[in-house]
Design a protein around this motif. Structure first.
Motif, PDB file in Angstrom:
ATOM      1  N   UNK A  95      41.899  57.622  32.991  1.00  0.00           N
ATOM      2  CA  UNK A  95      40.652  56.910  33.304  1.00  0.00           C
ATOM      3  C   UNK A  95      39.781  57.611  34.336  1.00  0.00           C
ATOM      4  N   UNK A  96      40.319  58.591  35.010  1.00  0.00           N
ATOM      5  CA  UNK A  96      39.539  59.212  36.090  1.00  0.00           C
ATOM      6  C   UNK A  96      39.501  60.720  35.903  1.00  0.00           C
ATOM      7  N   UNK A  97      38.395  61.258  35.382  1.00  0.00           N
ATOM      8  CA  UNK A  97      38.346  62.702  35.089  1.00  0.00           C
ATOM      9  C   UNK A  97      38.486  63.581  36.326  1.00  0.00           C
ATOM     10  N   UNK A  98      38.001  63.100  37.468  1.00  0.00           N
ATOM     11  CA  UNK A  98      38.113  63.930  38.680  1.00  0.00           C
ATOM     12  C   UNK A  98      39.568  64.016  39.126  1.00  0.00           C
ATOM     13  N   UNK A  99      40.227  62.871  39.132  1.00  0.00           N
ATOM     14  CA  UNK A  99      41.664  62.830  39.457  1.00  0.00           C
ATOM     15  C   UNK A  99      42.440  63.750  38.512  1.00  0.00           C
ATOM     16  N   UNK A 100      42.113  63.649  37.226  1.00  0.00           N
ATOM     17  CA  UNK A 100      42.803  64.447  36.204  1.00  0.00           C
ATOM     18  C   UNK A 100      42.593  65.951  36.462  1.00  0.00           C
ATOM     19  N   UNK A 107      37.637  59.526  41.517  1.00  0.00           N
ATOM     20  CA  UNK A 107      36.177  59.429  41.455  1.00  0.00           C
ATOM     21  C   UNK A 107      35.665  58.200  42.206  1.00  0.00           C
ATOM     22  N   UNK A 108      36.469  57.139  42.179  1.00  0.00           N
ATOM     23  CA  UNK A 108      36.008  55.878  42.767  1.00  0.00           C
ATOM     24  C   UNK A 108      35.875  55.951  44.286  1.00  0.00           C
ATOM     25  N   UNK A 109      36.475  56.935  44.895  1.00  0.00           N
ATOM     26  CA  UNK A 109      36.304  57.119  46.334  1.00  0.00           C
ATOM     27  C   UNK A 109      35.431  58.356  46.546  1.00  0.00           C
TER      28      UNK A 109
END
Lengths: 401, 663
Positions: free
Chosen positions: B120-125, B205-207
């Motif tokens: 769900x989070x491309x940046x995390x991935x 991404x959410x942070x």
């Protein structure tokens, strides 16, 4: 035209250049030394020194754009003209008579593990060796030296020597002769020593040490005049903003922990001889270089190993390479108040071996003019704001093989 | 002569030192070592499934994967395959290792703890994928035996050389990153990892900022057993820290505080066994354990900590609650208000801290009553690196001028001997778990091939070193080769709160000192005092030629005996203090005999008057020959260390060990 200043920078005491890990007393307890520093550190130090000497009002600098008088050392997004050239590794030794630069050990220089025998490695002529290896790109050749054999004709166990190459060592290296002994290779401990220092945080109310705030910083103590040489740094930079008045003390804030250095603006040194190039040459990095493809220079096509230099006027083919473990280059963006992205850089001392892509002789003078003590990034398509060349990254020296 | 159809390969996985050194806790170190060994095991399995025969390490087809999954598989694999494509097999092994590591990292990235998933989070991935996929360095070389006319020794040497040359090109890829707008960019931004240099801290991404994510989400008190205060990590460091449960390893690892206090646990265990069930000692130990467990439950500190394997095995069940108390709680400063607030993020320190502190005071007093010689819990521990000397050269030498099959058999024998040494003998020596031996205060981190990395308490240091060196030589003496094998060791003695990376570096530098400055077959010891005074010294294992290991004036015997005399108070610490003070003057004395006389005078002056004869005897039979032996060239030219300095530094280390790290 800005004047070119040749500086010799000598530390007033120990210096502190931290590796890429964060450090705060009470959190991590040891800040590790990363030495020698990259040219980016010096570039920042010179900019800060100019601002310290010339800027009457620091609050002006918080707004964009900066006053026009500082255009040459401007913001990241402006194209700066302040440029480091002829930088080398930046390390140098100053004796009674002259300044000599100290170079990183080129990775194609090898030493017999148990003896002080040195060898220059070059691409093996044997293109169809029975030994296969997982090179990142097929077609690269193994580096070897046909005379690095023991009495029975077996290959010697080789290692990269420690220390720094002196002027005489570099001269031999560029002429494809192996350096020998301490005259050519200066031991690391004569250049600098790691000096760990323990610190505490003091409670200002009680004047006692705070519990849990003991930490260690690793400083670099450079060899000094008590020995034969004063160890420092040299750099050539194009600016007329930096103070050069001989009557004034010329200070730089260099590295961390508010350590200082004095610069002499009338330094001079001799550059290494320029070789004559036929159909093949090698480029040895004197400062780290940043490429989009990691270890592979931007102008080389990974499929054909060929590529253009000097806007296509020089056509080369990559034959082999000796590349050390990458180093991280980042830093802190003061204006944005955040860390810059860390880029993986090919370390100083790495060597790329080229030959003519079309078997024709290179125009030796023209080639040397384009690569000798120039940045390898001049042959890449760089974005306007990268400032890699100006910061002294990717400087190369050319040799024959 | 019939030509062999075998193609040989040499395969290596790295980076080893960098990966191991990125450790803030003993558990990180163990996990890093285990993970590398596990990956090497995965590669070995690929080779074995491809019908290869492995020579180094000595693993045979059919051995269970579980058995391979111990931290004992070296990162270099040498073997051969008949009528097969060794290059394709090596590439398959490399793919398996890379894929295994990336998959493990992805699994950890999706743990509930992080509150975000890679899906769900491309940046995390991107952070996780880029860092894990571009971290390992795998190099291999292959060559058909026929290329060297079945000359096994030549083939082995050429492959070893070629791998070295391959490593001259340490190719790497730049890391990528996705901006919040989905735009790809080179380099990774943000805070840097506390453990692995040049890697960014992962965040979703959410942070907007990594600092906010870590401070608000991960560095909460309830996660204190996972992440320490101010710690922010990259994908590689997190993978290392959290990999063990994913590799089905349940083993925990004692903290440096527990390692340093080892002798106190052992002494109390001995006392426990000798006292009745209703004795005040047993009650006090039980009360202390109970009070600390109450406190740690309230402040969410780890419970049931690991201890030395031998103690865990040999302790009765009712003593095990005490063994599970981390060594940190054996020091009164751990209960200070400031420390508790800092370490556990407490706003108010619970009154249970005071109760636990009182229980500790009571425990120390009671233990002292039972045994007045019982030292308080120690604060220093040792870490050691043992490594065979010139193994590559010697392994080549033993097969020189041998026929192909005979040479291969010799190598197989050597490999089997090394495997027995590393998997059976080293744990026995270091950990002393067997029923018929005294429990040893040691813990193996890695033992594979000729390399050993282990922790131990100061009290058992000299004996563990001596046995490692002796057994290494013995194991390789029976492989049917006329070559003597020996090894060197680097030790660092450090305070339990010192940065582990720095201690590991110091131990590695000591090993370098032993190998390069002392020219191998030697020990190097770094003493890292909390006050900031750091020194490195060392000597050859032996004096007077080879009669050293069991001999009364072997170096370790001399040091061990001196440590014993300091411990028992026969020799006062003033001896070393005064010898130090006189050093400059003594160095001006040209006659060795005169210097020895002064050493003897000082030694006797600082000795128990009732034990003078014993001390004089020790001086004559051990100390004086030891001093004389140091005068034989034992340091490489150009090293500025006087014999007297070397002598004093060695005795100072022995004194420090004898005092259990108390000054």
């Amino acid at each position: 035209m800005k004047q070119k200043l040749k500086l010799f920078i000598r530390p007033n005491d120990v210096l502190f250049f931290r590796d890429g890990r964060p450090f705060d007393a009470g959190g991590d307890y040891t800040a590790r030394l990363a030495f020698p520093p990259t040219p980016v550190t010096f570039y920042g130090a010179i900019r800060a020194a100019i601002l310290g000497q010339k800027a009457s009002n620091f609050s002006q600098l918080k707004t964009k754009p900066w006053p026009t008088e500082f255009n040459s050392i401007g913001l990241e997004t402006q194209k700066r003209t302040l440029c480091i050239s002829d930088f080398g590794l930046a390390l140098a030794r100053k004796g009674a008579k002259k300044i000599q630069r100290l170079y990183p050990i080129p990775l194609d220089l090898a030493k017999n593990k148990d003896e002080d025998d040195y060898f220059i490695l070059s691409p093996s002529p044997d293109k169809d060796s029975a030994i296969s290896m997982n090179f990142p790109i097929s077609g690269l050749r193994i580096l070897h030296n046909a005379s690095a054999l023991d009495a029975k004709g077996n290959p010697l166990i080789l290692e990269t020597p420690a220390g720094f190459l002196t002027e005489s060592g570099m001269k031999k290296y560029l002429n494809n002769k192996a350096p020998t002994g301490s005259k050519d290779i200066m031991p690391t401990h004569d250049v600098f020593e790691v000096e760990p220092r323990v610190g505490i945080r003091r409670d200002n109310k009680t004047n006692t040490a705070e519990t849990g705030y003991i930490y260690t910083l690793e400083f670099a103590r450079l060899g000094n005049a008590w020995r034969e040489y004063q160890i420092g740094f040299v750099m050539e930079i194009n600016t007329d903003l930096l103070e050069t008045d001989a009557a004034k003390v010329k200070l730089l804030r260099l590295g961390g922990e508010a350590r200082s250095a004095v610069y002499e603006a009338d330094a001079d040194w001799v550059n290494p001889d320029k070789p004559t190039i036929g159909t093949k040459f090698k480029l040895t990095l004197l400062t780290p270089a940043i490429f989009k493809n990691g270890w592979l220079p931007d102008f080389i096509d990974p499929n054909s190993l060929c590529g253009p230099m000097d806007n296509g006027k020089i056509k080369v083919k990559l034959v082999s390479a000796a590349v050390g473990k990458y180093v991280g280059i980042g830093g802190w963006d003061i204006q944005e108040g955040r860390a810059k992205p860390v880029r993986r850089a090919v370390p100083a001392g790495s060597v790329y071996f080229f030959e003519s892509a079309d078997d024709t002789q290179f125009d030796s003078d023209k080639l040397i003019q384009k690569v000798y003590l120039k940045s390898i990034h001049e042959h890449s398509n760089l974005s306007e704001d990268s400032n890699l060349i100006e910061q002294g990254l990717g400087l190369t020296i050319i040799g024959a093989w | 002569m019939k030509k062999s159809n075998d193609t040989f390969f040499l395969f290596s996985i790295g980076p080893v030192q960098e990966f191991l050194a990125a450790a803030r806790r003993t558990r990180d170190l163990f996990a890093g070592s285990y993970l590398l060994s596990h990956l090497a095991g995965q590669a070995a399995q690929v080779f074995l499934k491809g019908k290869a025969k492995l020579i180094f390490p000595n693993i045979k087809k059919g051995e269970e994967i579980k058995k391979l999954d111990t931290a004992s598989i070296p990162n270099r694999i040498f073997g051969s395959v008949s009528n097969g494509n060794a290059e394709a097999l090596a590439e398959q092994a490399a793919t398996q290792v890379r894929g295994g590591f990336t998959k493990l990292a992805q699994t950890i990235a999706n743990e509930k703890l992080f509150g975000v998933t890679t899906e769900k989070d491309p940046i995390w991935k991107t952070f996780w994928l880029e860092q894990s996929a571009k971290f390992l360095q795998i190099y291999y070389v292959t060559c058909p035996a026929a290329a060297f006319e079945d000359n096994y020794a030549r083939l082995y040497r050429e492959l070893d050389y070629a791998l070295g040359q391959r490593k001259l090109l340490r190719d790497f890829e730049e890391l990528g990153w996705l901006k919040a707008n989905g735009q790809p960019e080179l380099g990774q931004p943000g805070l840097k990892c506390s453990l692995v240099p040049n890697l960014s801290v992962v965040y979703p991404q959410s942070y907007e900022s990594p600092k906010r994510y870590w401070d608000e989400h991960l560095l909460k008190p309830k996660n204190r057993h996972e992440f320490r205060k101010n710690e922010r990590l990259s994908a590689i460091a997190i993978t290392k820290r959290k990999c063990l449960p994913h590799l089905a390893v349940r083993e925990n690892f004692p903290s440096t505080s527990t390692l340093a206090a080892g002798h106190y646990y052992r002494n109390l265990l001995e006392m426990w066994k000798q006292t009745a069930a209703d004795s005040d000692l047993r009650k006090t130990i039980g009360e202390f354990a109970s009070k600390v467990n109450t406190l740690t439950g309230i402040i969410s500190a780890p419970q049931n900590s690991a201890n030395y394997p031998a103690l865990q095995k040999k302790a009765p069940d009712d003593f095990k609650t005490f063994l599970g108390i981390d060594g940190d709680w054996l020091h009164s400063e751990s209960y200070s208000e400031e420390r508790l607030k800092n370490e556990y993020g407490l706003e108010n320190v619970p009154h249970e801290a005071g109760l636990a502190k009182s229980a500790l005071d009571s425990l120390i007093q009671t233990a002292n009553r039972h045994d007045p010689g019982c030292r308080p819990p120690g604060k220093y521990y040792a870490i050691l690196y043992f490594d065979g000397d010139k193994m590559g050269e010697k392994l080549t030498k033993i097969v020189e001028d041998k026929k192909f099959d005979a040479a291969r058999t010799l190598h197989t024998n050597a490999s089997a001997a090394l495997r027995e040494f590393s998997t059976e003998t080293v744990p026995r020596i270091v950990e002393g778990v067997a029923d018929d031996v005294t429990p040893r205060l040691g813990k193996v981190i890695y033992s594979g091939g000729d390399d050993v990395l282990a922790f131990c308490a100061l009290e058992d240091l000299f004996e563990i070193l001596r046995e490692l060196r002796t057994e290494f030589e013995k194991h390789l003496a029976n492989i049917g080769a006329d070559v003597q094998f020996h090894g060197s060791v680097g030790v660092a003695i450090a305070h339990h709160q010192m940065n582990l990376q720095q201690v590991l570096d110091a131990a590695r530098n000591s090993e370098h000192f032993a190998k390069e400055t002392l020219e191998r077959d030697a020990l190097g010891i770094a003493l890292l005092k909390r006050s900031g005074e750091h020194s490195t010294t060392g000597c050859k294992w032996y004096i007077n030629d080879k009669k050293y290991l069991e001999h009364e004036y072997g170096a370790l015997q001399v040091l061990k005996e001196f440590a014993g005399m300091i411990d028992s108070g026969i020799v006062a610490t003033g001896f070393i203090y005064n010898l130090h003070a006189e050093k400059t003057g003594l160095e001006g004395i040209l006659q060795e005999e005169d210097v020895l006389q002064e050493i003897k005078r000082l030694l006797l002056r600082h000795s128990d008057p009732n034990k003078k004869e014993e001390v004089e005897n020790y001086f004559t039979r051990s100390l004086a020959p030891f001093f004389n032996e140091l005068h034989r060239p034992n340091l490489k030219n150009g090293i500025s260390m006087s014999v007297l300095t070397q002598f004093i530094d060695l005795l100072e280390v022995a004194q420090f060990v004898g005092q259990g790290g108390r000054q």
